[in-house]
Design a protein around this motif. Structure first.
Motif, PDB file in Angstrom:
ATOM      1  N   PRO A  21     -32.361  -0.751  -3.194  1.00 35.83           N
ATOM      2  CA  PRO A  21     -31.519   0.433  -3.422  1.00 35.83           C
ATOM      3  C   PRO A  21     -30.479   0.130  -4.499  1.00 35.83           C
ATOM      4  O   PRO A  21     -29.766  -0.876  -4.416  1.00 35.83           O
ATOM      5  CB  PRO A  21     -30.865   0.674  -2.061  1.00 35.83           C
ATOM      6  CG  PRO A  21     -31.821   0.075  -1.075  1.00 35.83           C
ATOM      7  CD  PRO A  21     -32.373  -1.150  -1.771  1.00 35.83           C
ATOM      8  N   ASN A  22     -30.428   0.998  -5.526  1.00 36.28           N
ATOM      9  CA  ASN A  22     -29.518   0.688  -6.637  1.00 36.28           C
ATOM     10  C   ASN A  22     -28.681   1.869  -7.109  1.00 36.28           C
ATOM     11  O   ASN A  22     -27.865   1.717  -8.021  1.00 36.28           O
ATOM     12  CB  ASN A  22     -30.292   0.084  -7.819  1.00 36.28           C
ATOM     13  CG  ASN A  22     -31.251   1.060  -8.478  1.00 36.28           C
ATOM     14  OD1 ASN A  22     -31.582   2.114  -7.921  1.00 36.28           O
ATOM     15  ND2 ASN A  22     -31.723   0.709  -9.666  1.00 36.28           N
ATOM     16  N   THR A  48     -29.370  11.394  -2.308  1.00 42.71           N
ATOM     17  CA  THR A  48     -30.641  10.820  -2.754  1.00 42.71           C
ATOM     18  C   THR A  48     -30.451   9.326  -2.993  1.00 42.71           C
ATOM     19  O   THR A  48     -29.569   8.920  -3.746  1.00 42.71           O
ATOM     20  CB  THR A  48     -31.144  11.487  -4.040  1.00 42.71           C
ATOM     21  OG1 THR A  48     -31.424  12.864  -3.775  1.00 42.71           O
ATOM     22  CG2 THR A  48     -32.419  10.819  -4.541  1.00 42.71           C
ATOM     23  N   VAL A  49     -31.281   8.532  -2.347  1.00 41.34           N
ATOM     24  CA  VAL A  49     -31.276   7.086  -2.535  1.00 41.34           C
ATOM     25  C   VAL A  49     -32.292   6.737  -3.624  1.00 41.34           C
ATOM     26  O   VAL A  49     -33.438   7.194  -3.575  1.00 41.34           O
ATOM     27  CB  VAL A  49     -31.654   6.361  -1.230  1.00 41.34           C
ATOM     28  CG1 VAL A  49     -31.657   4.850  -1.433  1.00 41.34           C
ATOM     29  CG2 VAL A  49     -30.710   6.741  -0.107  1.00 41.34           C
ATOM     30  N   TYR A  50     -31.868   5.948  -4.598  1.00 39.20           N
ATOM     31  CA  TYR A  50     -32.756   5.483  -5.665  1.00 39.20           C
ATOM     32  C   TYR A  50     -33.069   4.008  -5.455  1.00 39.20           C
ATOM     33  O   TYR A  50     -32.221   3.239  -4.994  1.00 39.20           O
ATOM     34  CB  TYR A  50     -32.083   5.646  -7.035  1.00 39.20           C
ATOM     35  CG  TYR A  50     -31.915   7.080  -7.481  1.00 39.20           C
ATOM     36  CD1 TYR A  50     -32.757   7.652  -8.423  1.00 39.20           C
ATOM     37  CD2 TYR A  50     -30.890   7.862  -6.952  1.00 39.20           C
ATOM     38  CE1 TYR A  50     -32.596   8.971  -8.830  1.00 39.20           C
ATOM     39  CE2 TYR A  50     -30.718   9.177  -7.345  1.00 39.20           C
ATOM     40  CZ  TYR A  50     -31.576   9.728  -8.285  1.00 39.20           C
ATOM     41  OH  TYR A  50     -31.408  11.035  -8.674  1.00 39.20           O
ATOM     42  N   PHE A  51     -34.297   3.642  -5.824  1.00 43.91           N
ATOM     43  CA  PHE A  51     -34.736   2.254  -5.709  1.00 43.91           C
ATOM     44  C   PHE A  51     -35.013   1.705  -7.103  1.00 43.91           C
ATOM     45  O   PHE A  51     -35.579   2.395  -7.966  1.00 43.91           O
ATOM     46  CB  PHE A  51     -35.988   2.158  -4.848  1.00 43.91           C
ATOM     47  CG  PHE A  51     -35.764   2.574  -3.418  1.00 43.91           C
ATOM     48  CD1 PHE A  51     -35.324   1.658  -2.482  1.00 43.91           C
ATOM     49  CD2 PHE A  51     -35.962   3.882  -3.021  1.00 43.91           C
ATOM     50  CE1 PHE A  51     -35.093   2.040  -1.167  1.00 43.91           C
ATOM     51  CE2 PHE A  51     -35.736   4.278  -1.712  1.00 43.91           C
ATOM     52  CZ  PHE A  51     -35.303   3.350  -0.783  1.00 43.91           C
ATOM     53  N   GLN A  92     -37.774  12.036   0.746  1.00 39.28           N
ATOM     54  CA  GLN A  92     -37.558  12.055  -0.712  1.00 39.28           C
ATOM     55  C   GLN A  92     -36.657  10.901  -1.137  1.00 39.28           C
ATOM     56  O   GLN A  92     -35.683  10.570  -0.462  1.00 39.28           O
ATOM     57  CB  GLN A  92     -36.938  13.386  -1.128  1.00 39.28           C
ATOM     58  CG  GLN A  92     -36.769  13.534  -2.638  1.00 39.28           C
ATOM     59  CD  GLN A  92     -36.506  14.979  -3.037  1.00 39.28           C
ATOM     60  OE1 GLN A  92     -37.313  15.873  -2.783  1.00 39.28           O
ATOM     61  NE2 GLN A  92     -35.370  15.225  -3.661  1.00 39.28           N
ATOM     62  N   PHE A  93     -37.001  10.293  -2.274  1.00 43.58           N
ATOM     63  CA  PHE A  93     -36.192   9.212  -2.825  1.00 43.58           C
ATOM     64  C   PHE A  93     -36.373   9.192  -4.329  1.00 43.58           C
ATOM     65  O   PHE A  93     -37.236   9.880  -4.893  1.00 43.58           O
ATOM     66  CB  PHE A  93     -36.586   7.862  -2.219  1.00 43.58           C
ATOM     67  CG  PHE A  93     -38.015   7.448  -2.475  1.00 43.58           C
ATOM     68  CD1 PHE A  93     -38.348   6.632  -3.546  1.00 43.58           C
ATOM     69  CD2 PHE A  93     -39.035   7.881  -1.637  1.00 43.58           C
ATOM     70  CE1 PHE A  93     -39.661   6.250  -3.788  1.00 43.58           C
ATOM     71  CE2 PHE A  93     -40.355   7.495  -1.861  1.00 43.58           C
ATOM     72  CZ  PHE A  93     -40.668   6.692  -2.944  1.00 43.58           C
ATOM     73  N   GLY A  94     -35.549   8.410  -5.004  1.00 41.64           N
ATOM     74  CA  GLY A  94     -35.632   8.300  -6.447  1.00 41.64           C
ATOM     75  C   GLY A  94     -36.024   6.905  -6.888  1.00 41.64           C
ATOM     76  O   GLY A  94     -35.921   5.931  -6.135  1.00 41.64           O
TER      77      GLY A  94
END
Length: 264
Positions: free
Chosen positions: A13-14, A75-78, A120-122
């Motif tokens: 996660p970033n 929204t969590v982005y990886f 949903q994620f980014g």
């Protein structure tokens, strides 16, 4: 405390961001809760706001268009060393591409994906902006977990996309911890057999939810309620810290958590 100055390994996660119907109200709420300052990136960036802790970006927020749905979420982005390649891998594993890979000026390349159950994620491939510059410190995220009815299917998907190692927790709770295969670092979890309930009482689709670190979970809960948010449960103690499930004034769920010593 962890200071992040460069791109992280795939699947870590970033970044976090949120779209809201009233950005001024959001800034007031999150500023009071986490001590954030804000920087508007200007009209060329759609007035995307950087949420800053000690002048370091830790998250982002933007005003949703009026025609957007009336449900909002963080929204969590990886991290993605190859955003296009990971998006394809997600599609091949049964996910769907909500927003195909695209450049965001010179700051990075992103995509939005849904897992086969709808979580949903980014994906974020950092360039000028590697992502959250501070994590695991009060005012920044300390943990992210997927709330989903089927942890086994979810684990299979995220393992196929990011190569995670899966570690089921012992006991009655349906919980699987996700580890980076490269070094075994814990990066998140999957809570199975559960549903997230929105402020309007409707059950949500499977959702990634974020734990934000705070100095004092009880004081954070008081700030949430005094600033127009809602407390769903807690604060309560666990081996990992003292936390509460809360929602902001728009019904967005998240957790506030005082991590136990040695956690984070």
């Amino acid at each position: 405390m962890t200071q992040v100055t460069g791109n992280l390994p795939d699947g870590t996660p970033n970044w976090l961001d949120i779209g809201v119907p009233d950005i001024d109200r959001a800034r007031t709420f999150y500023g009071a809760l986490f001590g954030w300052g804000f920087e508007d990136a200007g009209p060329e960036a759609g007035h995307y706001n950087m949420c800053k802790l000690r002048d370091v970006p830790v998250a982002g927020m933007m005003q949703n268009p009026e025609e957007a749905p009336d449900e909002y979420w963080w929204t969590v982005y990886f991290a993605a060393d190859d955003c296009d390649g990971l998006a394809k891998r997600a599609a091949d594993a049964g996910g769907s591409i909500v927003m195909p890979p695209m450049d965001v000026m010179t700051v990075g390349r992103m995509a939005i994906v849904k897992d086969p159950q709808g979580g949903q994620f980014g994906l974020w491939q950092g360039q000028d902006h590697p992502g959250s510059g501070i994590v695991n410190e009060p005012g920044s995220f300390v943990w992210n977990e997927l709330v989903t009815p089927d942890s086994t299917a979810a684990g299979d998907f995220y393992q196929a996309v990011f190569g995670y190692e899966l570690e089921p927790m012992q006991g009655d709770m349906d919980y699987t911890v996700l580890r980076r295969a490269s070094d075994g670092r814990y990066i998140g979890g999957i809570l199975g057999g559960a549903e997230l309930v929105l402020g309007n009482g409707r059950a949500a689709v499977p959702t990634w939810t974020t734990y934000f670190a705070v100095e004092d979970a009880d004081e954070a809960v008081r700030t949430v309620t005094s600033s127009g948010g809602v407390v769903d449960s807690g604060p309560a103690d666990s081996p990992y810290g003292r936390s509460a499930a809360v929602r902001d004034p728009f019904g967005v769920p998240f957790h506030v958590m005082k991590p136990a010593p040695g956690q984070g």
